[in-house]
Design an enzyme around this catalytic site. Sequence first.
Site, mmCIF file in Angstrom:
data_model
loop_
_atom_site.group_PDB
_atom_site.id
_atom_site.type_symbol
_atom_site.label_atom_id
_atom_site.label_comp_id
_atom_site.label_asym_id
_atom_site.label_seq_id
_atom_site.Cartn_x
_atom_site.Cartn_y
_atom_site.Cartn_z
ATOM 1 N N SER A 149 15.737 27.069 -7.990
ATOM 2 C CA SER A 149 14.926 27.599 -9.084
ATOM 3 C C SER A 149 13.843 26.591 -9.428
ATOM 4 C CB SER A 149 15.822 27.816 -10.302
ATOM 5 O OG SER A 149 15.048 27.866 -11.472
ATOM 6 N N TYR A 162 21.721 24.087 -15.541
ATOM 7 C CA TYR A 162 21.212 24.976 -14.498
ATOM 8 C C TYR A 162 20.288 24.221 -13.524
ATOM 9 C CZ TYR A 162 18.747 29.238 -12.811
ATOM 10 O OH TYR A 162 18.189 30.249 -12.067
ATOM 11 N N LYS A 166 20.856 23.800 -9.554
ATOM 12 C CA LYS A 166 19.878 24.409 -8.653
ATOM 13 C C LYS A 166 19.290 23.387 -7.688
ATOM 14 C CE LYS A 166 19.834 28.803 -9.454
ATOM 15 N NZ LYS A 166 20.568 29.630 -8.487
ATOM 16 N N ASN A 512 -29.289 -20.466 6.560
ATOM 17 C CA ASN A 512 -28.598 -21.374 5.646
ATOM 18 C C ASN A 512 -29.086 -22.807 5.861
ATOM 19 O OD1 ASN A 512 -26.794 -22.939 4.200
ATOM 20 N ND2 ASN A 512 -25.012 -21.666 4.744
ATOM 21 N N LEU A 514 -27.917 -25.528 5.266
ATOM 22 C CA LEU A 514 -26.855 -26.445 5.703
ATOM 23 C C LEU A 514 -27.047 -26.864 7.165
ATOM 24 C CD1 LEU A 514 -23.983 -27.626 5.065
ATOM 25 C CD2 LEU A 514 -23.057 -25.458 5.888
#
Length: 734
Positions: A149, A162, A166, A512, A514
């Site tokens: 159900s 119930y 079920k 970059n 660097l």
Amino acid sequence: MSLLFDGRVVLVTGAGGGLGKEYALAFAERGASVVVNDLGADTKGGGKSSAAADKVVEEIRAKGGKAVANYDSVEEGEKLVQAALDAFGRIDIVVNNAGILRDRSFVRTSDLDWDLIQRVHLRGSFLVTRAAWNHMKNQKYGRIIMTASAAGIYGNFGQANYSAAKLGLLGLSNTLAIEGRKYNIHCNTIAPVAGSRLTETVMPPDLVAALKPEYVAPMVLWLCHEQCQENGGLFEVGAGWIGKLRWERTQGCITRQKNQPMTPEVVRDQWDKVCDFTDSTKPTSIQESLQSVVSVLSKVESGQDITASSTSAPVASPNPGTNPTAAVGQNLPPTTFTFSHTQCILYALGVGMSTKDPDHLRFLYEGHPDFGCLPTFGVIPSQAAMMEGGLSSLPGLNIDLTQVLHGEQYLELYKPLPTSGQLTSKATVADILDKGSGAVILLDVKTYHGDELLCFNQFSVFVVGAGGFGGKRTSEKAKPHVPPPQRAPDAVLVDSTTNDQAALYRLSGDWNPLHIDPSFAAMGGFQAPILHGLCSFGFAARHVLKHFAGNDPSKFKAIKVRFVKPVMPGQSLQTEMWKEGSRVHIQCKVKETGALVLSGGYVDLHETAEKSPGGAQAALESELLFTEISRRIRDSGGDLVKKVNAIFGWEITKDGETVGEWTIDLKNGSGALHRGAYGGKCDVTYTVSDEDFVEIVRGKLNAQKAFFSGKLKIRGNVMLGQKLEVILKDPARL
Ligand code: NAI
């Protein structure tokens, strides 16, 4: 063709009215012999009368159908089935339908309210079904319906008793479906909606009249027909509509770390993730369910910890600069890169190619008949996403770009690079890891030529000081680096970089300071500008290309490296290479100092794979073992099939690639061993390297340990491992 039930015997419980009556009439109309069971009780289970069942039997007989009445309660399961056997000599179909209601708010539910409901629905269905089971099993045919159900599936106020019964029926059905499968007994569950005396107390009269039981019955007939192969299903049905239900599970989330206790606080912090249905799965068996739970053990063991699923929302972020929840999955603005042969040649010079080597000309002279682009040029179009500062503009990534170090790089080409054109790159933050002292950002970049995906890069960027936000340390999205084999390298190539190598390489797009500006390098703690990591990467890649692929760019598939230490322009790079199948493991050292600068790297080549001297692939050690297993199966004369009843697949790998497949079929006939791809379905599949398979079979490696350490992967029914011992035992003889 109509669906008929000639010769079939059907027992419908509670068939004196409502849905049950409709089923009984419909089955009888299509040729079945029907036992119309009904206790003739009131809706609460009180009273008793034979009238209800008798009336339905009369109606069936009046239409020329076959039916008998039975007035026992479903709690007397044996008697109901006996009625079928007495009247018709067999039982084929059981529709467990009888039911009552004793609705009460939970606190007012008495023992009797609870017990009666469980007795009629759950225990009644159990008793009737058990009484029919052996008959169905012996005749290798049975169809069973359980009636659940929506109240059980979703809950409903006032129906605690119930709902429990079920949904209990669904559990019962799920297991019967499994136990009955091999006897052609199918069990399905329905949650019907129909107007009946049960629903007339809760539904308006119009609705009771409109929701006719005849809009449910055809579904029950189909599920009970021999043509229907549905088994273990759950369906909502009403008003002529039918829908199927299944379980759905979130990706979930690992909430503990290796060697640390699991705490409620972590559970709390991960709760959103636990409950997030994005990318949910739909497990269909306990094996599937268990397998994912068990696999967590090895994931935790291997350091894959909290937040290890694909969705985001990791732990709260004490470091305001890094918030993976906001950042992961974010896309950077797409970038375009237009180039001609000039850029290709400039790059080749940047990674140390020289006209001194005649082999290099094909990358340095656009008029060369084989002029092409070095595969590692594939990093160049994609790095714009990083260079243009897109990363720090993303929400959740408030980071200092001067603190960024390039940690690892992965590049995969889907086709050889063109030597000119316009490329578009799309970058996504794939993941963010917390390494304590810093954060690692995994940036996935896909580069397209028109609509065509040309290459994929994964930049792994270390951001000093951005860690400590309580995130995970590893990610399944990361392309892992792989240590080289423990033997002397198969080849070593050395190339010196020039004093201007970085000055030259930066012209390909990595600006970059660097790498060019002494004062900037000094700020970063370096004595002088350093070489780009991706420049050393280019050197190493072309060494592999030269030595193992005859400088043919079309043989290049992918490369991975980890940047360990800086290289100064002018130093020499020594690439050490180990060939293992189509993979060449690499590491790079500064020749002058011996310092390792690139580690855990590899280049994957396309399988033009040099063959071993005899022309065949090097034999797998597993092969011998499988030959012996095959002999054992033959010698067992079918005994192993009886004992084991399962199909085991094996994928044997070398260097992470499947190089052999075997299937041990101990389910069909008298058993067999298949070599190569298997058309059928394996109950369990093991993936393991050739060496580890041998160790496991020889008893030198414990299979469980191998599983936990990730050496042995298992898909399918993990429980079958126990049965495997029957074939693998007595390793000395294998
Ligand atoms: P119904 O009350 O018309 O039919 C149930 C029948 O079962 C009655 O004829 C009753 O006498 C019989 N019964 C009760 N206890 C019994 C026992 N111990 N032994 C033998 N027979 C017994 O109700 P309806 O609506 O046709 O229900 C049929 C089934 O469908 C029930 O299991 C009910 O829980 C279920 N259901 C019905 C829904 C609906 O919308 N009608 C919704 C969800 C589930």
